[in-house]
Scaffold this motif. Structure first.
Motif, PDB file in Angstrom:
ATOM      1  N   ILE A  65       0.846  -1.197   0.000  1.00  0.00           N
ATOM      2  CA  ILE A  65       0.000   0.000   0.000  1.00  0.00           C
ATOM      3  C   ILE A  65       0.879   1.245   0.000  1.00  0.00           C
ATOM      4  N   ASP A  66       0.569   2.202  -0.857  1.00  0.00           N
ATOM      5  CA  ASP A  66       1.242   3.505  -0.818  1.00  0.00           C
ATOM      6  C   ASP A  66       0.328   4.537  -1.449  1.00  0.00           C
ATOM      7  N   ARG A  67       0.345   5.756  -0.900  1.00  0.00           N
ATOM      8  CA  ARG A  67      -0.514   6.812  -1.456  1.00  0.00           C
ATOM      9  C   ARG A  67       0.133   7.512  -2.646  1.00  0.00           C
ATOM     10  N   ASP A  68       1.446   7.325  -2.791  1.00  0.00           N
ATOM     11  CA  ASP A  68       2.199   8.024  -3.836  1.00  0.00           C
ATOM     12  C   ASP A  68       2.196   7.187  -5.114  1.00  0.00           C
ATOM     13  N   PRO A  69       1.574   7.675  -6.196  1.00  0.00           N
ATOM     14  CA  PRO A  69       1.528   6.884  -7.433  1.00  0.00           C
ATOM     15  C   PRO A  69       2.911   6.581  -7.995  1.00  0.00           C
ATOM     16  N   THR A  70       3.880   7.485  -7.754  1.00  0.00           N
ATOM     17  CA  THR A  70       5.249   7.235  -8.217  1.00  0.00           C
ATOM     18  C   THR A  70       5.831   6.027  -7.493  1.00  0.00           C
ATOM     19  N   ALA A  71       5.543   5.910  -6.197  1.00  0.00           N
ATOM     20  CA  ALA A  71       6.033   4.762  -5.426  1.00  0.00           C
ATOM     21  C   ALA A  71       5.424   3.464  -5.942  1.00  0.00           C
ATOM     22  N   ILE A  72       4.129   3.477  -6.234  1.00  0.00           N
ATOM     23  CA  ILE A  72       3.476   2.275  -6.760  1.00  0.00           C
ATOM     24  C   ILE A  72       4.096   1.875  -8.099  1.00  0.00           C
ATOM     25  N   GLU A  73       4.324   2.863  -8.953  1.00  0.00           N
ATOM     26  CA  GLU A  73       4.892   2.605 -10.279  1.00  0.00           C
ATOM     27  C   GLU A  73       6.293   1.999 -10.173  1.00  0.00           C
ATOM     28  N   ARG A  74       7.130   2.606  -9.339  1.00  0.00           N
ATOM     29  CA  ARG A  74       8.510   2.115  -9.211  1.00  0.00           C
ATOM     30  C   ARG A  74       8.561   0.753  -8.508  1.00  0.00           C
ATOM     31  N   THR A  86       2.035 -10.607  -5.722  1.00  0.00           N
ATOM     32  CA  THR A  86       1.913  -9.265  -5.150  1.00  0.00           C
ATOM     33  C   THR A  86       0.595  -8.614  -5.552  1.00  0.00           C
ATOM     34  N   THR A  87       0.067  -7.827  -4.656  1.00  0.00           N
ATOM     35  CA  THR A  87      -1.085  -6.968  -4.941  1.00  0.00           C
ATOM     36  C   THR A  87      -0.704  -5.569  -4.470  1.00  0.00           C
ATOM     37  N   LEU A  88      -0.560  -4.640  -5.413  1.00  0.00           N
ATOM     38  CA  LEU A  88      -0.169  -3.271  -5.076  1.00  0.00           C
ATOM     39  C   LEU A  88      -1.385  -2.366  -5.198  1.00  0.00           C
ATOM     40  N   VAL A  89      -1.621  -1.585  -4.150  1.00  0.00           N
ATOM     41  CA  VAL A  89      -2.819  -0.746  -4.093  1.00  0.00           C
ATOM     42  C   VAL A  89      -2.427   0.683  -3.736  1.00  0.00           C
ATOM     43  N   ARG A  90      -2.892   1.616  -4.544  1.00  0.00           N
ATOM     44  CA  ARG A  90      -2.670   3.018  -4.211  1.00  0.00           C
ATOM     45  C   ARG A  90      -3.731   3.450  -3.208  1.00  0.00           C
ATOM     46  N   ALA A  91      -3.307   3.688  -1.976  1.00  0.00           N
ATOM     47  CA  ALA A  91      -4.228   4.065  -0.908  1.00  0.00           C
ATOM     48  C   ALA A  91      -3.410   4.619   0.249  1.00  0.00           C
ATOM     49  N   VAL A  92      -4.078   5.288   1.170  1.00  0.00           N
ATOM     50  CA  VAL A  92      -3.430   5.726   2.406  1.00  0.00           C
ATOM     51  C   VAL A  92      -3.439   4.538   3.367  1.00  0.00           C
ATOM     52  N   SER A  93      -2.422   4.436   4.220  1.00  0.00           N
ATOM     53  CA  SER A  93      -2.302   3.272   5.098  1.00  0.00           C
ATOM     54  C   SER A  93      -3.525   3.071   5.986  1.00  0.00           C
ATOM     55  N   GLN A 221       9.456  19.223   8.930  1.00  0.00           N
ATOM     56  CA  GLN A 221       8.838  17.986   9.413  1.00  0.00           C
ATOM     57  C   GLN A 221       7.394  18.240   9.815  1.00  0.00           C
ATOM     58  N   ALA A 222       7.165  19.327  10.562  1.00  0.00           N
ATOM     59  CA  ALA A 222       5.814  19.643  11.040  1.00  0.00           C
ATOM     60  C   ALA A 222       4.854  19.869   9.879  1.00  0.00           C
ATOM     61  N   LEU A 223       5.298  20.604   8.872  1.00  0.00           N
ATOM     62  CA  LEU A 223       4.443  20.872   7.715  1.00  0.00           C
ATOM     63  C   LEU A 223       4.126  19.591   6.951  1.00  0.00           C
ATOM     64  N   ARG A 224       5.129  18.730   6.791  1.00  0.00           N
ATOM     65  CA  ARG A 224       4.929  17.476   6.067  1.00  0.00           C
ATOM     66  C   ARG A 224       3.896  16.599   6.781  1.00  0.00           C
ATOM     67  N   ILE A 225       3.990  16.526   8.105  1.00  0.00           N
ATOM     68  CA  ILE A 225       3.042  15.714   8.874  1.00  0.00           C
ATOM     69  C   ILE A 225       1.634  16.281   8.762  1.00  0.00           C
ATOM     70  N   GLU A 226       1.509  17.611   8.813  1.00  0.00           N
ATOM     71  CA  GLU A 226       0.202  18.252   8.687  1.00  0.00           C
ATOM     72  C   GLU A 226      -0.391  18.034   7.296  1.00  0.00           C
ATOM     73  N   VAL A 227       0.397  18.262   6.262  1.00  0.00           N
ATOM     74  CA  VAL A 227      -0.100  18.147   4.887  1.00  0.00           C
ATOM     75  C   VAL A 227      -0.592  16.730   4.588  1.00  0.00           C
ATOM     76  N   ASN A 228       0.129  15.733   5.088  1.00  0.00           N
ATOM     77  CA  ASN A 228      -0.192  14.340   4.762  1.00  0.00           C
ATOM     78  C   ASN A 228      -0.948  13.609   5.869  1.00  0.00           C
ATOM     79  N   ALA A 229      -1.306  14.342   6.949  1.00  0.00           N
ATOM     80  CA  ALA A 229      -2.050  13.745   8.078  1.00  0.00           C
ATOM     81  C   ALA A 229      -1.412  12.427   8.519  1.00  0.00           C
ATOM     82  N   GLU A 230      -0.073  12.438   8.630  1.00  0.00           N
ATOM     83  CA  GLU A 230       0.657  11.192   8.857  1.00  0.00           C
ATOM     84  C   GLU A 230       0.338  10.526  10.191  1.00  0.00           C
TER      85      GLU A 230
END
Length: 330
Positions: A65-74, A86-93, A221-230
């Motif tokens: 599972i990964d939300r980043d389409p580039t990660a799924i592609e690679r 394998t089953t690859l799914v574009r989604a948030v964890s 770091q703070a902005l990245r966590i906020e933007v992606n609701a990590e």
């Protein structure tokens, strides 16, 4: 954002070596030593851990599972030799339970959470994750999402900025940084990583700037966590993975900053505690823990690994095993 808050070793020729790979394989192996095991890689990234797990367990089926389409592609390219398994799914964890239900595999034998940012996100300047490049303030892991770091920096009230910087960046000068951001954005919108990094640097007292690396890292770091609701995603995804585990199933979490690690510890501790009321002569079966910790505290990468890959330095590993089914399942 920590400069080392990256899940892969960029120095490895021909690909990226995942952090704490041998330990991850060792921790998951007992759970995967059974017929046709299923493991979820909830933060697939470049697929390094996934590739090693598939190679080590010939009957394993891996759900990535990964939300980043580039990660799924690679990852799809990297895992092509194992495509049938394998089953690859574009989604948030935190969509983990829905993903498993959707592919007809509601129960799993193992789960891996490799948190943080993957190499392409850090190393591709246009993604706007790193303060070491001048780039648009973006930071979206999924670029189809609306909220960007630029939006946060230019539209959030000062009080909200202070909260985010303090809670997600552990920035002790959060009020100074937030007020200077507000002052600067009133003059002209803040749209680049370079300008934001300079504003943060100006806000941090000179004596503090002399130690601890780039002064902008906590704000980024703070902005990245906020933007992606990590943290919100982890808060929902890890319990979902624990609920899906079969008896003897295991979960491994690699965290890269104290907030992720603290939340992981809280979730795992809650699941490994006996909740029987105090004073009872015999523990109540319904209150006995369903899980046991496999790690004492958070395990760290070896000195050799950190020397080879400085970005692994902040990694913290925790793991747990299901030792008892829930009462209504037995």
């Amino acid at each position: 954002m920590h400069a080392e808050n990256d899940r892969n070793d960029p120095q490895e020729p021909g690909g990226h070596v995942p952090v704490m790979l041998e330990r991850v394989l060792e921790l998951l192996a007992p759970a995967l030593d059974r017929p046709a095991p299923v493991v979820v890689d909830a933060n697939l990234g470049l697929g390094g851990h996934a590739e090693a797990l598939l190679a080590a367990h010939p009957s394993l089926h891996l759900v990535g599972i990964d939300r980043d389409p580039t990660a799924i592609e690679r990852s799809a390219a990297r895992l092509a030799p194992y495509a049938a398994r394998t089953t690859l799914v574009r989604a948030v964890s935190d969509e983990l339970a829905d993903v498993l239900a959707g592919i007809g595999r509601p129960r799993i034998d193992g789960a891996l959470f490799d948190l943080g940012v993957s190499s392409p996100q850090l190393d591709e300047a246009e993604r706007g994750f790193a303060y070491s490049y001048d780039a648009p303030l973006d930071m979206r892991m999924d670029r189809e999402e609306e909220l960007t770091a630029e939006s946060v920096v230019n539209t959030y009230p000062v009080a909200e900025l202070i909260r985010i910087l303090r809670d997600y960046g552990e920035e002790r000068f959060a009020p100074r940084v937030a007020h200077l951001i507000a002052k600067e954005r009133a003059r002209e919108a803040i749209t680049s990583t370079k300008r934001l990094a300079e504003i943060v640097r100006t806000a941090i007292p000179a004596a503090t700037r002399r130690t601890g690396g780039n002064p902008a890292k906590r704000t980024f770091q703070a902005l990245r966590i906020e933007v992606n609701a990590e943290l919100t995603a982890l808060e929902r995804a890890l319990p979902a993975a624990l609920d899906a585990l079969t008896l003897g199933g295991r979960v491994v979490v690699l965290a890269y900053h104290s907030l992720e690690d603290r939340l992981t510890k809280q979730i795992l501790t809650a699941r490994t505690r006996d909740t029987s009321p105090p004073g009872l002569p015999v523990p109540l079966p319904a209150h006995q823990p369903r899980f046991a910790l496999l790690t004492k505290g958070a395990e760290l990468p070896s000195e050799e690994e950190v020397a080879r890959n400085p970005r692994a330095a902040s990694a913290r590993c925790r793991a747990a095993e299901r030792i008892r089914e829930a009462v209504d399942e037995s």
